[in-house]
Structures are given as structure tokens and as C-alpha cells.
Enzyme design. Sequence first.
Site, PDB file in Angstrom:
ATOM      1  N   GLU A 139       0.824  -1.216   0.000  1.00  0.00           N
ATOM      2  CA  GLU A 139       0.000   0.000   0.000  1.00  0.00           C
ATOM      3  C   GLU A 139       0.855   1.261   0.000  1.00  0.00           C
ATOM      4  O   GLU A 139       0.452   2.293  -0.514  1.00  0.00           O
ATOM      5  CB  GLU A 139      -0.921  -0.004   1.236  1.00  0.00           C
ATOM      6  CG  GLU A 139      -2.372   0.189   0.856  1.00  0.00           C
ATOM      7  CD  GLU A 139      -3.345   0.032   2.010  1.00  0.00           C
ATOM      8  OE1 GLU A 139      -4.373  -0.597   1.796  1.00  0.00           O
ATOM      9  OE2 GLU A 139      -3.075   0.541   3.117  1.00  0.00           O
ATOM     10  N   HIS A 198       8.172 -26.663   0.190  1.00  0.00           N
ATOM     11  CA  HIS A 198       7.443 -27.772  -0.442  1.00  0.00           C
ATOM     12  C   HIS A 198       6.234 -27.266  -1.210  1.00  0.00           C
ATOM     13  O   HIS A 198       5.326 -28.029  -1.516  1.00  0.00           O
ATOM     14  CB  HIS A 198       7.029 -28.784   0.628  1.00  0.00           C
ATOM     15  CG  HIS A 198       8.218 -29.320   1.364  1.00  0.00           C
ATOM     16  ND1 HIS A 198       8.898 -30.449   0.972  1.00  0.00           N
ATOM     17  CD2 HIS A 198       8.895 -28.824   2.438  1.00  0.00           C
ATOM     18  CE1 HIS A 198       9.921 -30.648   1.781  1.00  0.00           C
ATOM     19  NE2 HIS A 198       9.952 -29.669   2.678  1.00  0.00           N
ATOM     20  N   LYS A 242     -13.791   1.566  -2.569  1.00  0.00           N
ATOM     21  CA  LYS A 242     -14.565   1.889  -1.363  1.00  0.00           C
ATOM     22  C   LYS A 242     -15.797   2.705  -1.738  1.00  0.00           C
ATOM     23  O   LYS A 242     -16.887   2.467  -1.237  1.00  0.00           O
ATOM     24  CB  LYS A 242     -13.716   2.733  -0.399  1.00  0.00           C
ATOM     25  CG  LYS A 242     -12.774   1.969   0.469  1.00  0.00           C
ATOM     26  CD  LYS A 242     -12.265   2.912   1.574  1.00  0.00           C
ATOM     27  CE  LYS A 242     -10.968   2.438   2.163  1.00  0.00           C
ATOM     28  NZ  LYS A 242     -10.344   3.433   3.032  1.00  0.00           N
TER      29      LYS A 242
HETATM   30  O1  PA5 Z   1      -2.979   1.862   5.812  1.00  0.00           O
HETATM   31  C1  PA5 Z   1      -4.100   2.304   5.702  1.00  0.00           C
HETATM   32  O2  PA5 Z   1      -4.353   3.504   5.852  1.00  0.00           O
HETATM   33  C2  PA5 Z   1      -5.282   1.390   5.410  1.00  0.00           C
HETATM   34  O3  PA5 Z   1      -4.900   0.088   5.168  1.00  0.00           O
HETATM   35  C3  PA5 Z   1      -6.233   1.402   6.591  1.00  0.00           C
HETATM   36  O4  PA5 Z   1      -5.577   0.941   7.747  1.00  0.00           O
HETATM   37  C4  PA5 Z   1      -7.472   0.559   6.334  1.00  0.00           C
HETATM   38  O5  PA5 Z   1      -8.096   0.942   5.145  1.00  0.00           O
HETATM   39  C5  PA5 Z   1      -8.465   0.697   7.496  1.00  0.00           C
HETATM   40  O6  PA5 Z   1      -8.775   2.045   7.708  1.00  0.00           O
HETATM   41  P1  PA5 Z   1      -9.517   2.524   9.006  1.00  0.00           P
HETATM   42  O7  PA5 Z   1      -8.580   2.407  10.146  1.00  0.00           O
HETATM   43  O8  PA5 Z   1      -9.888   3.936   8.740  1.00  0.00           O
HETATM   44  O9  PA5 Z   1     -10.707   1.637   9.192  1.00  0.00           O
END
Ligand code: PA5
Length: 465
Positions: free
Chosen positions: A291, A320, A434
Site C-alpha cells: 500500500e 514444499h 470503497k
Molecule cells: O494503511 C491504511 O491507511 C489502510 O490500510 C487502513 O488501515 C485501512 O483501510 C483501514 O482504515 P480505518 O482504520 O480507517 O478503518
Amino acid sequence: MSIHYDPTNLSASLVGAAHGLTADEIRKANPLAAAALAGFRKSFDEGRYGFPALPSDTTLINAAAAFAKSAAGDYDTVCVAGIGGSALGAWALDCGLRGPHPVQGAHSPKNPRLIILDNVDPVFIANALQSMNPKRTLVVPIAKSGSTAETMATLLIVHAWLKNALGAKKALKRVVAVTSEDRGDLKKFAVDYRLPTFHLPDNVGGRFSVLSAVGLVPAALIGVNIKKLCQGAAAMTTQSWSGDLNENIALRSALHHYLIWTKRKKSIQVMFPYANHLWGVAFWFRQLWAESLGKAKNRQGKRVNVGQTPVAALGATDQHSQVQLYIEGPNDKVFTFLAVGKWAETGKIDKAKTGYDSFDYLTGHSLAKLIDAERVATAAALSANSRPNCTFTIDRVDESHLGALIQMFEFQTAFMGELLDIDAFDQEGVELGKRFTFGLMGRAGYEKYLEEFQAYEAKRAKVKI
Ligand code: PA5
């Protein structure tokens, strides 16, 4: 606390010039590392990114520890409702310190159990609820945004489950929230229902938040020594601000990975712990790397579509399953082994001979020796086939080493963002999916995304393949 980084098998002398790095090449690239360090330090000093400061936030550490102490004895299960960065850190800590989990599971075997409801798979949620006693469960909804669909839906279900069993008033006594201080509906919910609430700083992104309340509150509740965890991370922070590449392994390894990735075209990184306890770290790392570093544009707005695909593999199990591909398939990967210096158990094998060759070379040894032999053997086999690889060895899997390892990977990722000239701290790419989900679920304000989705469906209906 000691973490040792061994980049030897990234060397051209071992894996060949087409796949490995030369000492001269690395030396010439050292100024890039210095610039990455200076660039990230400047952003940190300007307050843009907050994760380096988390391990020294003694107010939070003490508050989380005190809250856990005050709640002790009142629960046998901690149930986190959270996803992505709001789930994986707690899972990595639980797996590391109380696991091991053979695969990503809902809970550790130890008491109090940690159940992480990250997916909205209805069967998974129903099974988890069936395994919990509402009178002995502490529910921890965690969402930085306070609006993530999966977490909000899970919270609604878990809250209703608590209310049905305990009544509205007692149900709320079993919830503690973690969210942003001044935004999002989870914060409003927490205020309206007077829930004990922990906040995470705005300048700490979800995947960098394991050492904020996001990871520390559940960790403290399951009995992790969060002070030691943060001490290890704080020591790594000091190391990671150093300009000396021998000391700053986060920066040194970031530079090596940058060169291997961009100059030797290794588009995949396999995170390969040889310890079930570190399997959670590999999954947590997968999100951090993917990410943070998978981006459409660089910081100048130029389209770059950059990214290295992180893969989690478990040694020796995946020898394996995956290693055939890794040795003979496309040479497009770099491997990062995670090794353990001192095992908590050695798994001694009885000395008595059996008369069978396949058994007798093993008698008198230990499983610790075998798994380590398998790791170095795999590294040697990869190297012999020109596959670059490196190893991080942590002395032991305990709080301080895990804190340090996590902090090291966060710094490494931040430095990599600087080297690639991208913003490692946003995640625009996940937003469209989203928004479509919000539209499909009828959320007000997202009608145009529903229309866009419907147009896509109409287009799909005409496609013949
Ligand atoms: O790294 C990030 O920002 C995302 O992976 C969030 O952690 C994830 O989308 C969850 O977001 P939130 O904490 O707002 O529910």
C-alpha cells in the site's frame, strides 16, 4: 536488542552481475541514501509523518497499560473489529508473542484470546461470535477514518450481539474504541455512548500505526509488555536516524532493495520468515510494502505506476510449495529471509538410532538446527541459481526485538518512498473501490458512484468473451 542484516547474497559476486549488486555500484548510490534520510527527516521534523515518534509516547503507553490493568480479570477474549492497518499490527504482535498461528486465524490459543474480525465473511463472523462469551468479551472497534464499511458493519453486529445478551447498558461497558480524535462516525458513536476511547495521531497512517493505540491497546489487553515493545522500537528509531549505513540497517537495506528492484528489475519481494511466530510479521509487511509503495504517480505528479509485489512465504513449509518456482521460474524476485538467533524451544530429537537412514542422520539433532539448516540451504540454492536474497536475523522473538523489527520495516518503507520519489503515506488507489461499495450499499452522498458502477455493469452485459 539485536537485529542483524546480511546482504551478502545480494552481491553480484554470488548471483552474477545481471541479478546482483556490485560494491562499487552501492558505494556510488550512497548519496541517494543520504538524500532519502534527509528528505524523510525533514518531513518528520515538519510533523507530516508521526510513526517515528510513537515508541516514545509514554503518555499513551502508560494509559494503554493502565487501562489493561484496570480491565484485567473482566474478560477472557479481546475482540478487535478492524481491517488493514487497524488489524494486521495487532495480529502480527499476537502471532509473534503468543502464537504461532500456522495461517492467518481469528485468534491465538492463549488466554485472553485475541479475535480479529477483519473480514466481513458472514460465516467467519458467525463462528467467531459463537466461540465468544459476551459476558467475558471486550470489544475493541478500531478505525482511523471512523467510517470503514467492514468495520462499521462488524461493529453493528457485535454491538447487537452484546445488547441481546447483556442489555443496552451493560453492552456498552464491554466496548473500548480506537479512532481519530476529531473526525469520523466511530468517534461520534464513542462520544454519544460514552465509551472509553483512545486516539491515534492524524499524521500516523493505518499501516504505520501498530505502535499507536491501534496496536498498543489490543496488545496491552492480551498481556503483551508494550513498554518493552516500544523500548525496542525506540532503539531502532535512534538507529534509523543515523547517517552511518552500517548502523542504519533500515536505510542500508532500503538502498539495496531500491537498486535490486529498479536496476535489476526484481518486481516481486518474497518475505520468507523461517519461524511460524514471524508469519504475522510477513503478512503485516505485505500490506505495509504494497500500500505504501504501489503508486500511480510520483511526487511531481508524473505517471510512474511503480510498485514491487510483496509475497509472504513460510519456511520451511513453503519449500514444499513455492521454492520450485522461486529457483526455476522467472528471475523477477528478491528474497528476504527472517531468521531467529535463539529459539525459545529447540525441539531436541532423541539420540537413539533406529536403523533407518532417513531417520538416523537426524537423531541427536534438534528441530532448531534443522530449520536453520533448511533456511541457509535454501539461501544457498537460490544464490546458486542467481536469485538475490538477504537475511534479517533477530536474536529472539520477544517484545523488544519485535518492536525493533516492526519499526525497522516502517523506516525502510519510508526511505524507499523517498528513493522512489513517491508519497508512501497515501492510498488513493483503494478509494474508488470503497466509493463503489458505499454507492452499492446505498450510502448518501455516493449516488454518482452507484451510477458509475451501473454504467460499468451495463458495459459488462454487452461483452462477449
Ligand atoms: O494503511 C491504511 O491507511 C489502510 O490500510 C487502513 O488501515 C485501512 O483501510 C483501514 O482504515 P480505518 O482504520 O480507517 O478503518
